[in-house]
Design an enzyme around this catalytic site. Sequence first.
Site, PDB file in Angstrom:
ATOM      1  N   ASP A 202       0.906  -1.146   0.000  1.00  0.00           N
ATOM      2  CA  ASP A 202       0.000   0.000   0.000  1.00  0.00           C
ATOM      3  C   ASP A 202       0.941   1.191   0.000  1.00  0.00           C
ATOM      4  O   ASP A 202       1.504   1.544   1.041  1.00  0.00           O
ATOM      5  CB  ASP A 202      -0.895   0.013   1.244  1.00  0.00           C
ATOM      6  CG  ASP A 202      -1.884   1.166   1.177  1.00  0.00           C
ATOM      7  OD1 ASP A 202      -1.475   2.267   0.769  1.00  0.00           O
ATOM      8  OD2 ASP A 202      -3.058   0.971   1.511  1.00  0.00           O
ATOM      9  N   HIS A 203       1.151   1.784  -1.176  1.00  0.00           N
ATOM     10  CA  HIS A 203       2.274   2.722  -1.262  1.00  0.00           C
ATOM     11  C   HIS A 203       2.077   3.957  -0.385  1.00  0.00           C
ATOM     12  O   HIS A 203       3.029   4.655  -0.082  1.00  0.00           O
ATOM     13  CB  HIS A 203       2.592   3.081  -2.720  1.00  0.00           C
ATOM     14  CG  HIS A 203       1.688   4.122  -3.324  1.00  0.00           C
ATOM     15  ND1 HIS A 203       0.444   3.827  -3.803  1.00  0.00           N
ATOM     16  CD2 HIS A 203       1.852   5.444  -3.525  1.00  0.00           C
ATOM     17  CE1 HIS A 203      -0.104   4.927  -4.280  1.00  0.00           C
ATOM     18  NE2 HIS A 203       0.727   5.927  -4.121  1.00  0.00           N
ATOM     19  N   HIS A 265      -5.742   2.816   0.706  1.00  0.00           N
ATOM     20  CA  HIS A 265      -5.051   4.008   1.213  1.00  0.00           C
ATOM     21  C   HIS A 265      -5.848   4.725   2.308  1.00  0.00           C
ATOM     22  O   HIS A 265      -5.311   5.078   3.352  1.00  0.00           O
ATOM     23  CB  HIS A 265      -4.793   5.017   0.085  1.00  0.00           C
ATOM     24  CG  HIS A 265      -4.086   4.440  -1.102  1.00  0.00           C
ATOM     25  ND1 HIS A 265      -3.162   3.430  -1.006  1.00  0.00           N
ATOM     26  CD2 HIS A 265      -4.160   4.745  -2.426  1.00  0.00           C
ATOM     27  CE1 HIS A 265      -2.708   3.133  -2.213  1.00  0.00           C
ATOM     28  NE2 HIS A 265      -3.298   3.914  -3.091  1.00  0.00           N
TER      29      HIS A 265
HETATM   30  C1  BG6 Z   1      -3.048   4.422  -6.756  1.00  0.00           C
HETATM   31  C2  BG6 Z   1      -4.382   4.419  -7.454  1.00  0.00           C
HETATM   32  O1  BG6 Z   1      -3.026   3.454  -5.742  1.00  0.00           O
HETATM   33  O2  BG6 Z   1      -2.800   5.695  -6.186  1.00  0.00           O
HETATM   34  C3  BG6 Z   1      -4.451   5.514  -8.487  1.00  0.00           C
HETATM   35  O3  BG6 Z   1      -4.586   3.171  -8.078  1.00  0.00           O
HETATM   36  C4  BG6 Z   1      -4.056   6.845  -7.894  1.00  0.00           C
HETATM   37  O4  BG6 Z   1      -5.742   5.594  -9.065  1.00  0.00           O
HETATM   38  C5  BG6 Z   1      -2.730   6.722  -7.150  1.00  0.00           C
HETATM   39  O5  BG6 Z   1      -3.947   7.790  -8.949  1.00  0.00           O
HETATM   40  C6  BG6 Z   1      -2.371   8.014  -6.452  1.00  0.00           C
HETATM   41  O6  BG6 Z   1      -1.123   7.893  -5.856  1.00  0.00           O
HETATM   42  P1  BG6 Z   1      -0.357   9.193  -5.362  1.00  0.00           P
HETATM   43  O7  BG6 Z   1       0.845   8.649  -4.665  1.00  0.00           O
HETATM   44  O8  BG6 Z   1      -0.040   9.997  -6.580  1.00  0.00           O
HETATM   45  O9  BG6 Z   1      -1.298   9.915  -4.452  1.00  0.00           O
END
Ligand code: BG6
Length: 511
Positions: A202-203, A265
């Site tokens: 979950d980045h 997230h």
């Molecule tokens: C991803 C989603 O997990 O997170 C995307 O699948 C989204 O739809 C992205 O655009 C957003 O990541 P960040 O780090 O740019 O907020």
Amino acid sequence: MSNVSGTDNPLRDAQDRRLPRIAGPSGLVIFGVTGDLSRKKLMPAVYDLANRGLLPPGFSLIGFARRDWEDEDFAQVVHDAVKEHSRTTFREEVWQQLAQGMRFVPGEFHDDEAFETLRATIEELDKSRGTGGNFAFYLSVPPKFFPTVVSQLKKHGLSDVGPGSWRRAVIEKPFGHDLKSAQELNSVIHEVFRASSVFRIDHYLGKETVQNILALRFANTMFEPLWNRSYVDHVQITMAEDIGIGGRAGYYDGIGSARDVIQNHLLQLLALTAMEEPTSFDAKALVTEKLKVLNSVRLPKDLGKHTVRGQYAAGWQGGEKVPGYLDEEGIDPQSKTDTYAAIKLAIDNRRWAGVPFYLRTGKRLGRRVTEIAVVFQRAPHSPFDTTDTQELGENALVIRVQPDEGVTIRFGSKVPGTQMEIRDVTMDFAYGESFTESSPEAYERLILDVLLGDANLFPRHQEVERSWEILDPVEEYWDTHGKPEQYPAGTWGPQSADEMLARDGRIWRRP
Ligand code: BG6
């Protein structure tokens, strides 16, 4: 002041803890290496780690995909991706060192021969680059392929090696489509890999500002006493994006915003904001507390009133006319997929009883911003005339996850002058001003953690399953009740989202 660390040199202790965490001999295999994520995030993160000196000299990267490429072609693709997307500057000598350890294995996931080639490639790298048999397999592929890939890894003796070496599986989201499919995936993966060798990405947990939620709450004394139902009126967690779905129709349509980001997230942000203090920061202690609070999350009874979904229509964004979702390339013109979702949640425990948590996310909204706003109750009594405080809002503490990373505290202050007039002011902490180092990308941190076997920032299967359990009734309700409400691109979402908060006497923040 006493030296609580127990040594006689606190300064040295502090320095020791800041020693860089460097991965030992190892390599990474990426399945789905031709995808967007790999090009924009994974390849650049590997280079950035190498550039920061955090990878071992013999680090090796293997790409696996259905392409007729040689090693050199793959290295060229990585090179271009790194040049375009890496965070740190390009240094030829770092690149050369990394490029020597790049290999490509062409093949399909059911192809036994390709997996035999993969095994031979790993053995060759162990000999030529000293990778020590330690490999992480990164599944950057749609979940329907997870079972095939993991069973192929097992069948070809790649998932487990003898003592002294490790094999790990890294699984990208989406982790299933609902509770049932997530459970099925978990059982397939656990048949092949030990729980401690599975890293679900979950980045958001790799973002500095997200890790800072725990630092803010538990390394300080001044916030935690207020962090409860006695002082907090409600919490708003917002993840707004200005982009549309771009070229991701195949992934996004039929999934939608709630499955895409609320299930993972935003519920993780909620867990970190609402959980109790863990006994330590190891993975087990963290998951215990996160799971406890996720288990206390309750959906409201009337989902029609307390959830909203929307879909962007054509509109204007940054001075440019942009198409509506249904006109995007590859989207079914009848699609009922949500590109906006807002949900009210309760947390049934002593700390949060009666404090609503409002979660919202959307594509093509007013601007890109992710934040957690803890909105406090008004003072229980005001000795001022109402006219003195008519410009005063609620106190709030806002954790700015991105962009403009930092924390803002909003409170009332007297306007200079001869009268008593009180207005909102803010006190800001900005990462950019307080620290000279720029924050690493989330994927740098998470890939390094995988190579180090550090699972603190990875959700466990129970959290993933519980998050689906929270979301499933909402998705089921939406499936059987009408369509998402259209909102013009570039605005802050459907009108019913405003109405949803207005019914509670509250308004969404306009970050
Ligand atoms: C991803 C989603 O997990 O997170 C995307 O699948 C989204 O739809 C992205 O655009 C957003 O990541 P960040 O780090 O740019 O907020």
